[in-house]
Design a protein around this motif. Structure first.
Motif, PDB file in Angstrom:
ATOM      1  N   GLU A  48       4.778  18.628  -5.507  1.00 10.29           N
ATOM      2  CA  GLU A  48       4.059  19.570  -4.645  1.00 10.29           C
ATOM      3  C   GLU A  48       2.618  19.122  -4.411  1.00 10.29           C
ATOM      4  N   LYS A  49       2.002  18.556  -5.427  1.00  8.76           N
ATOM      5  CA  LYS A  49       0.594  18.179  -5.349  1.00  8.76           C
ATOM      6  C   LYS A  49       0.378  16.865  -4.612  1.00  8.76           C
ATOM      7  N   PHE A  50       1.220  15.861  -4.890  1.00  7.27           N
ATOM      8  CA  PHE A  50       0.961  14.520  -4.392  1.00  7.27           C
ATOM      9  C   PHE A  50       1.884  14.070  -3.264  1.00  7.27           C
ATOM     10  N   THR A  51       3.163  14.489  -3.304  1.00  3.02           N
ATOM     11  CA  THR A  51       4.135  14.006  -2.304  1.00  3.02           C
ATOM     12  C   THR A  51       4.943  15.177  -1.742  1.00  3.02           C
ATOM     13  N   PRO A  52       4.285  16.137  -1.080  1.00  2.00           N
ATOM     14  CA  PRO A  52       4.997  17.327  -0.594  1.00  2.00           C
ATOM     15  C   PRO A  52       6.057  17.024   0.464  1.00  2.00           C
ATOM     16  N   LYS A  92       0.843  -1.194   0.000  1.00  2.00           N
ATOM     17  CA  LYS A  92       0.000   0.000   0.000  1.00  2.00           C
ATOM     18  C   LYS A  92       0.880   1.247   0.000  1.00  2.00           C
ATOM     19  N   PRO A  93       0.431   2.310  -0.650  1.00  2.00           N
ATOM     20  CA  PRO A  93       1.177   3.568  -0.561  1.00  2.00           C
ATOM     21  C   PRO A  93       1.124   4.097   0.868  1.00  2.00           C
ATOM     22  N   HIS A  94       2.062   4.965   1.215  1.00  2.00           N
ATOM     23  CA  HIS A  94       2.047   5.557   2.551  1.00  2.00           C
ATOM     24  C   HIS A  94       0.828   6.454   2.691  1.00  2.00           C
ATOM     25  N   GLU A  95       0.302   6.508   3.885  1.00  2.76           N
ATOM     26  CA  GLU A  95      -0.929   7.271   4.141  1.00  2.76           C
ATOM     27  C   GLU A  95      -0.772   8.763   3.859  1.00  2.76           C
ATOM     28  N   SER A  96       0.468   9.248   3.789  1.00  2.00           N
ATOM     29  CA  SER A  96       0.698  10.672   3.526  1.00  2.00           C
ATOM     30  C   SER A  96       0.562  11.029   2.046  1.00  2.00           C
ATOM     31  N   LEU A  97       0.441  10.021   1.172  1.00  2.73           N
ATOM     32  CA  LEU A  97       0.280  10.296  -0.259  1.00  2.73           C
ATOM     33  C   LEU A  97      -1.041  11.018  -0.501  1.00  2.73           C
ATOM     34  N   LYS A  98      -0.988  12.135  -1.169  1.00  4.69           N
ATOM     35  CA  LYS A  98      -2.190  12.937  -1.407  1.00  4.69           C
ATOM     36  C   LYS A  98      -2.840  12.569  -2.739  1.00  4.69           C
ATOM     37  N   ALA A  99      -3.130  11.289  -2.878  1.00  5.52           N
ATOM     38  CA  ALA A  99      -3.781  10.785  -4.088  1.00  5.52           C
ATOM     39  C   ALA A  99      -4.276   9.376  -3.802  1.00  5.52           C
ATOM     40  N   THR A 100      -5.235   8.930  -4.599  1.00 10.84           N
ATOM     41  CA  THR A 100      -5.712   7.555  -4.535  1.00 10.84           C
ATOM     42  C   THR A 100      -5.252   6.844  -5.798  1.00 10.84           C
TER      43      THR A 100
END
Length: 253
Positions: free
Chosen positions: A130-134, A52-60
């Protein structure tokens, strides 16, 4: 394997480890125990484990992007290189960024990595970070500030340096002295010509891990695929002459 015989000794590449019976009484092994451990892991390999991606990733991530993330993790764990060859627009960048972010949040992105892109994609990489992995810190190595960046490169807390193929060729004397965690090539077909100066410059860089991104790993002939693999996993397809004789010529004919 016969290509690896040198002075009556068999030099084993990691990707050939599963072919060797290390328990044979006729084999005297001298080298890293990691190779024997890798051999056992490859012999027992049953498939890529989904992560699973890390929970901090700002995307699904979509299902195929989850598999891409998991595949990148497989390459990392087995210390292999590879080509992520999804078609254009399917999110190769976010798959790589989500993987790097996961490594960072797990404390495994412990040194600087290099991303090499066409000039037109510099701003795109920064915008996606900047958008997904700041949480990833990145800087562009481009323009007339390069000297200042080189002077302070070890003083900055950076995860990624993003630069262009032209800058790698121009600054190779400086860049080849650096050791990177990852080198990631975007639009990797830029190194499809194995004899081009740009290709040779890119392949002279030093890193622990290498990944190439391109939706067109083969555009004109199969030697272009060999050239990219000669970067991500040198020796995997043998020499260029061997590859042409064994694969390219029979397939293209």
């Amino acid at each position: 394997l016969y290509d690896h015989i040198k002075d009556d000794k068999l030099v084993i590449k990691p990707y050939d480890a599963h072919l060797i019976d290390f328990d044979s009484n006729n084999l005297f092994f001298k080298g890293s125990l990691e190779l024997k451990e890798l051999s056992e892991r490859l012999k027992k390999f049953e498939g890529i484990s989904l992560i699973k991606p890390h929970e901090s990733l700002k995307a699904t991530l979509r299902e195929y992007q989850i598999f891409g993330l998991s595949w990148l993790n497989f390459l990392y764990e087995f210390k292999f290189g590879g080509i992520l060859a999804d078609d254009m627009g399917l999110g190769k960048t976010i798959q790589v960024l989500s993987f790097l972010q996961k490594l960072k949040m797990e404390g495994k992105l412990d040194s600087l990595s290099l991303v090499v892109v066409p000039t037109s994609l510099l701003s795109n990489w920064h915008s996606e970070i900047e958008k997904f992995t700041p949480n990833l810190t990145a800087i562009s190595l481009y323009g007339n500030r390069r000297k200042e960046i080189y002077e302070k490169i070890n003083e900055q807390s950076l995860d990624l340096i993003i630069t262009t193929y032209q800058i790698v060729q121009r600054d190779i004397d400086k860049l080849k002295d650096l050791k990177f965690k990852f080198i990631i090539l975007d639009e990797a077909h830029k190194i499809k010509n194995p004899k081009a100066k740009m290709t040779l410059s890119v392949k002279s860089l030093n890193s622990e891990h290498r990944v190439a991104l391109t939706g067109t790993p083969v555009e004109n002939n199969l030697s272009e695929l060999w050239s990219i693999f000669d970067f991500v996993m040198p020796g995997f397809f043998g020499t260029l002459s061997f590859f042409k004789a064994e694969y390219q010529n029979p397939i293209e004919k």
